[in-house]
Design a protein around this motif. Structure first.
Motif, PDB file in Angstrom:
ATOM      1  N   LEU A 185     -88.231  16.905 101.351  1.00  0.00           N
ATOM      2  CA  LEU A 185     -89.704  16.976 101.089  1.00  0.00           C
ATOM      3  C   LEU A 185     -89.869  15.823 100.246  1.00  0.00           C
ATOM      4  N   SER A 186     -90.945  14.916 100.326  1.00  0.00           N
ATOM      5  CA  SER A 186     -91.110  13.836  99.470  1.00  0.00           C
ATOM      6  C   SER A 186     -92.474  13.834  98.810  1.00  0.00           C
ATOM      7  N   LEU A 187     -92.957  13.421  97.829  1.00  0.00           N
ATOM      8  CA  LEU A 187     -94.136  13.289  96.931  1.00  0.00           C
ATOM      9  C   LEU A 187     -94.649  12.069  97.128  1.00  0.00           C
ATOM     10  N   PHE A 188     -95.952  12.016  97.304  1.00  0.00           N
ATOM     11  CA  PHE A 188     -96.445  10.668  97.074  1.00  0.00           C
ATOM     12  C   PHE A 188     -97.998  10.726  96.485  1.00  0.00           C
ATOM     13  N   PHE A 189     -98.275   9.593  95.782  1.00  0.00           N
ATOM     14  CA  PHE A 189     -99.495   9.604  94.986  1.00  0.00           C
ATOM     15  C   PHE A 189    -100.069   8.328  95.633  1.00  0.00           C
ATOM     16  N   THR A 190    -101.304   8.390  96.264  1.00  0.00           N
ATOM     17  CA  THR A 190    -101.714   7.181  97.127  1.00  0.00           C
ATOM     18  C   THR A 190    -103.257   7.423  97.310  1.00  0.00           C
ATOM     19  N   ILE A 215    -107.518  18.881 105.649  1.00  0.00           N
ATOM     20  CA  ILE A 215    -107.507  17.635 105.873  1.00  0.00           C
ATOM     21  C   ILE A 215    -106.505  17.210 107.052  1.00  0.00           C
ATOM     22  N   TRP A 216    -106.917  16.499 108.195  1.00  0.00           N
ATOM     23  CA  TRP A 216    -106.109  16.129 109.293  1.00  0.00           C
ATOM     24  C   TRP A 216    -105.815  14.549 109.057  1.00  0.00           C
ATOM     25  N   PHE A 217    -104.416  14.349 108.948  1.00  0.00           N
ATOM     26  CA  PHE A 217    -103.703  13.088 108.801  1.00  0.00           C
ATOM     27  C   PHE A 217    -103.631  12.390 110.232  1.00  0.00           C
ATOM     28  N   ASP A 218    -104.080  11.579 110.538  1.00  0.00           N
ATOM     29  CA  ASP A 218    -103.697  10.791 111.800  1.00  0.00           C
ATOM     30  C   ASP A 218    -103.322   9.572 111.684  1.00  0.00           C
ATOM     31  N   GLY A 219    -101.986   9.035 111.146  1.00  0.00           N
ATOM     32  CA  GLY A 219    -101.461   7.729 110.942  1.00  0.00           C
ATOM     33  C   GLY A 219    -101.915   7.038 109.678  1.00  0.00           C
ATOM     34  N   MET A 220    -101.991   7.985 108.561  1.00  0.00           N
ATOM     35  CA  MET A 220    -102.341   7.401 107.060  1.00  0.00           C
ATOM     36  C   MET A 220    -101.332   6.694 106.958  1.00  0.00           C
ATOM     37  N   ARG A 221    -101.477   5.355 106.420  1.00  0.00           N
ATOM     38  CA  ARG A 221    -100.200   4.457 106.245  1.00  0.00           C
ATOM     39  C   ARG A 221     -99.938   4.699 104.620  1.00  0.00           C
ATOM     40  N   VAL A 222     -99.079   4.717 104.125  1.00  0.00           N
ATOM     41  CA  VAL A 222     -98.683   5.099 102.478  1.00  0.00           C
ATOM     42  C   VAL A 222     -97.554   3.931 102.083  1.00  0.00           C
ATOM     43  N   PRO A 223     -97.901   3.276 101.428  1.00  0.00           N
ATOM     44  CA  PRO A 223     -96.882   2.060 100.930  1.00  0.00           C
ATOM     45  C   PRO A 223     -95.630   2.937 100.065  1.00  0.00           C
ATOM     46  N   GLU A 224     -94.447   2.406 100.500  1.00  0.00           N
ATOM     47  CA  GLU A 224     -93.282   3.146  99.830  1.00  0.00           C
ATOM     48  C   GLU A 224     -93.627   3.041  98.382  1.00  0.00           C
ATOM     49  N   SER A 225     -94.250   1.941  97.762  1.00  0.00           N
ATOM     50  CA  SER A 225     -94.525   2.117  96.202  1.00  0.00           C
ATOM     51  C   SER A 225     -95.215   3.005  95.688  1.00  0.00           C
TER      52      SER A 225
END
Length: 387
Positions: A185-190, A215-225
């Motif tokens: 499991l990974s954590l993002f702030f975007t 919330i439904w996510f349909d291909g939301m792109r999140v930078p690795e950064s």
């Protein structure tokens, strides 16, 4: 053992009290009716520098502890706004702790100052409809695509997603393994990209001014950064936020309960029936006195848990006990406040019915009262794990 607040802590209570004082009962009743996010309240808290109370000074925060944050949140919740007031700023107070502990220096400088200044709001997306409180069962995926992750899945009960520009998101970057369910499991702030994320508000019993959402996510792109820390270690990062959140929730429950008791005592002292104030009757006095006493005990439990946390000591049992005791005491206080008003307790103009509706949510979230008791039974009493 010293139970007195320090001069600095007294100044915090007085200062946040002055900040929230202009937002009176009429303001919160209107927000309860129209459901509009309390932007003016949020902006006033941000302008006073309160959003950064427990965040590092290097990024514009005050660098204070959870004890000071609890005093602040208890004052906010007890000012008449209840959970609508507290929830509008609650996320900014405890949510960034994973950023402070595990983000890179570049990420901290990119994210923390605008969070502290109120430049953008954040929401926290963890819970899913088919996982509930078993976070290891979440199914939302974040799949690698070069320097990006592509997010697909669904979250529920995400607060403030209607007004937030940023989202803290927990998602699977590797399949679940039964022998290591918390890994992967990974954590993002975007950025919350609304072209790839559909947000639907959930109508609910209380706290109408602070939205809850699916919330439904349909291909939301999140930078690795925008990933916090190591890939696959997000579960342990959010665990570090759980005890502070329980402590803050406990402080908020105490604040709401105290507000309810104050309102009930004032009404009981003024309302005359059969030629005497109803507050002269022990049937009114004793329940309110019992509520006052329970709230005082819950406050002490809350401040003990905060003291342990700020000293870097183990406090899981104490944080869960504080949350349980404070919510039970706060709910009972709100219920007795409605009863002490008689028929007018059911009327919106006296506000106690609103306090009762708002504190109900704390019996369910961020952890149910039953799970708090499970934790105490297992960790304090040595009983077998029951779930």
């Amino acid at each position: 053992m010293d139970f007195a607040l320090s001069d600095d802590q007294k100044a915090i209570v007085d200062g946040i009290g002055r900040t929230v004082e202009p937002f009176d009962d009429a303001y919160w009743l209107e927000r309860d009716r129209d459901g509009e996010f309390p932007h003016a309240f949020y902006d006033a808290v941000a302008a006073g520098g309160w959003l950064g109370i427990s965040l590092p000074e290097a990024y514009g925060g005050a660098g204070l502890g959870v004890a000071e944050a609890a005093l602040m949140m208890g004052t906010i919740a007890g000012s008449g706004g209840a959970m609508a007031a507290a929830s509008s700023v609650h996320m900014n107070v405890f949510g960034p702790r994973a950023i402070v502990a595990h983000a890179s220096e570049e990420q901290k400088r990119r994210w923390l100052p605008p969070l502290i200044e109120g430049g953008f709001k954040m929401c926290f997306a963890v819970t899913e409809p088919d996982a509930g409180l078993d976070t290891t069962r979440i199914a939302t995926r974040a799949d690698r695509d070069g320097a990006f992750y592509v997010v697909r899945g669904q979250k529920i009960w995400t607060s403030t997603a209607q007004v937030s520009g940023k989202i803290m998101l927990l998602a699977r970057t590797a399949p679940r393994r039964d022998d290591a369910p918390t890994e992967g499991l990974s954590l993002f702030f975007t950025d919350l990209d609304r072209d790839a994320a559909r947000v639907r508000e959930i109508e609910k019993m209380g706290r109408k001014a602070v939205d809850s959402n699916e919330i439904w996510f349909d291909g939301m792109r999140v930078p690795e950064s925008d990933r916090i820390g190591e890939e696959g270690k997000g579960f342990r990062y959010i665990l570090e936020s759980l005890n502070p959140e329980r402590i803050l929730v406990a402080a908020e429950a105490v604040g709401i309960g105290r507000d309810a008791v104050r309102r009930a005592a004032r009404y009981a002292g003024e309302r005359v029936v059969f030629g005497r104030p109803v507050g002269a009757n022990q049937g009114i006095q004793h329940p309110l006195a019992a509520s006052w006493s329970a709230l005082e005990a819950a406050h002490l439990a809350t401040m003990k848990a905060a003291w342990l946390y700020d000293r870097g000591e183990s406090c899981g049992v104490e944080a869960n006990a504080a949350k349980y005791l404070a919510v039970e005491a706060g709910f009972e206080a709100c219920k007795q406040a409605v009863a002490s008003h008689g028929g007018m307790g059911y009327a919106r103009e006296f506000h106690v019915e609103r306090l009762l509706r708002e504190i109900v949510m704390l019996q369910l979230a961020p952890v149910s009262q039953h799970l708090a008791l499970n934790h105490i039974a297992e960790r304090a009493l040595g009983l077998p794990k029951s779930y």
